[in-house]
Design a protein around this motif. Structure first.
Motif, PDB file in Angstrom:
ATOM      1  N   ALA A 200    -116.733 -21.052   5.321  1.00  0.00           N
ATOM      2  CA  ALA A 200    -116.872 -22.509   5.354  1.00  0.00           C
ATOM      3  C   ALA A 200    -115.830 -23.137   6.278  1.00  0.00           C
ATOM      4  CB  ALA A 200    -116.755 -23.081   3.945  1.00  0.00           C
TER       5      ALA A 200
ATOM      6  N   TYR B 225    -121.210 -26.777   5.317  1.00  0.00           N
ATOM      7  CA  TYR B 225    -121.419 -25.496   4.635  1.00  0.00           C
ATOM      8  C   TYR B 225    -121.534 -25.730   3.140  1.00  0.00           C
ATOM      9  CZ  TYR B 225    -120.962 -20.423   3.904  1.00  0.00           C
ATOM     10  OH  TYR B 225    -121.200 -19.109   3.586  1.00  0.00           O
ATOM     11  N   LEU B 226    -122.577 -25.165   2.558  1.00  0.00           N
ATOM     12  CA  LEU B 226    -122.779 -25.244   1.115  1.00  0.00           C
ATOM     13  C   LEU B 226    -123.060 -23.853   0.600  1.00  0.00           C
ATOM     14  CD1 LEU B 226    -123.105 -27.721  -0.979  1.00  0.00           C
ATOM     15  CD2 LEU B 226    -125.540 -27.162  -0.901  1.00  0.00           C
TER      16      LEU B 226
ATOM     17  N   GLY C   3    -119.462 -27.279  -2.372  1.00  0.00           N
ATOM     18  CA  GLY C   3    -119.341 -27.923  -1.061  1.00  0.00           C
ATOM     19  C   GLY C   3    -119.081 -29.405  -1.228  1.00  0.00           C
TER      20      GLY C   3
ATOM     21  N   ASP D 282    -122.680 -32.814   1.876  1.00  0.00           N
ATOM     22  CA  ASP D 282    -123.521 -31.650   2.165  1.00  0.00           C
ATOM     23  C   ASP D 282    -124.475 -31.369   1.008  1.00  0.00           C
ATOM     24  OD1 ASP D 282    -122.395 -31.315   4.654  1.00  0.00           O
ATOM     25  OD2 ASP D 282    -120.960 -29.774   4.002  1.00  0.00           O
TER      26      ASP D 282
ATOM     27  N   ASN E 127    -116.356 -25.731  -1.801  1.00  0.00           N
ATOM     28  CA  ASN E 127    -116.802 -24.432  -1.291  1.00  0.00           C
ATOM     29  C   ASN E 127    -116.131 -23.295  -2.045  1.00  0.00           C
ATOM     30  OD1 ASN E 127    -116.956 -25.803   1.969  1.00  0.00           O
ATOM     31  ND2 ASN E 127    -118.713 -24.978   0.894  1.00  0.00           N
TER      32      ASN E 127
END
Length: 292
Positions: free
Chosen positions: A105, A115-116, A138, A142, A163
């Motif tokens: 991430a 980013y998830l 995240g 997101d 994350n």
């Protein structure tokens, strides 16, 4: 409507991608094989590399077996990262290391990419029925962007934190599932060796405090001896290895988890690694047999 990329067309990935295509999304696919050709027939678009998927898609979804697979697909030659640009989003629905997830991430966020981590629970049945449990880690932004897509694949969807927290939730889930499958396998082995009717035993237990979804579904699989995956023992063992590694880093004792991990290793050793994790009952039977 945002363009979607989907990489990882395995037992669970295929129906997940199918739900997205059926909802009207344009979905780019990588490594289409004969078993997944139906996705192209239904409207998916085959791309010749992970890079090409990412170049064409606004959101890229991964559903891969293990941490090294995710790292290679993201950052390897001709990988996803080479096709990304600022403003795009990666959703990793694989079950991998929480520590590595945070690192992945950070690398993508430095390039302006969201980013998830959104691992799933529910197995092939949940994937086919768009009824997966999804645990997401995240940013709020997101997660909100991903939610309409996640809702096409799952029902119980929880944003659990930053994350890595999604992967932590999945590891915790796999601890509980693994230990419970082991408990059901031992209980039914005990009942079988005692000469009882397993179907009646299961029926009785389903009405009491021992009732669980695992007793309902996997207990029936154990009785019927139907062990097609499902969720493979070797993949569940991998998830418990993630738990063991994290526990070691935290100086944390997880004795029952270690026991089930070893039982799964025994199952792999006798050739059950690609069977459903309900086949743990076969490993217990093997350990119980007297040598010839």
């Amino acid at each position: 409507m945002e363009m979607i990329g989907f990489i990882g067309l395995g037992v669970m990935g295929r129906p997940m991608a199918q739900h997205l295509i059926a909802s009207g999304q344009k979905v780019y696919l990588n490594r289409v094989k004969p078993v997944s050709q139906f996705l192209v027939d239904q409207g998916g678009v085959s791309a010749d590399s992970a890079r090409a998927v990412a170049a064409n898609a606004d959101i890229v979804i991964l559903m891969l077996p293990d941490t090294p697979d995710v790292e290679h697909v993201l950052f390897g030659s001709n990988g996803v990262a080479e096709g990304l640009s600022p403003g795009k989003l990666v959703i990793d629905m694989s079950s991998i290391s929480p520590v590595a997830t945070k690192q992945f991430a950070e690398r993508l966020r430095a390039e302006g990419v969201g980013y998830l981590d959104a691992p799933v629970s529910g197995g092939e049945v949940g994937a086919r029925n768009a009824a997966l449990t999804i645990m997401a880690g995240g940013s709020e932004e997101d997660f909100a962007r991903a939610l309409p897509l996640l809702e096409k694949m799952g029902k119980a969807i929880t944003h659990v934190g930053a994350n890595g927290d999604g992967q932590t939730a999945k590891v915790a889930n796999q601890i509980i599932v693994g230990l419970t499958i082991g408990a059901v396998a031992e209980a039914l082995t005990f009942a079988r060796e005692a000469g009882a009717d397993l179907a009646k035993i299961r029926e009785a237990l389903m009405g009491g405090f021992a009732s669980s979804r695992i007793l309902e579904v996997h207990g029936q699989r154990m009785i019927d001896e139907t062990f097609d995956p499902g969720f493979r023992i070797r993949l569940h063992r991998k998830d418990l290895s993630l738990a063991a590694d994290a526990a070691k880093a935290m100086d944390l004792a997880l004795p029952a988890t270690a026991l089930i991990q070893q039982l799964m290793s025994a199952a792999v050793g006798i050739g059950l690694g690609d069977k459903d994790h309900s086949a743990l009952i076969e490993a217990i039977a093997h350990l119980s047999r007297a040598p010839d």
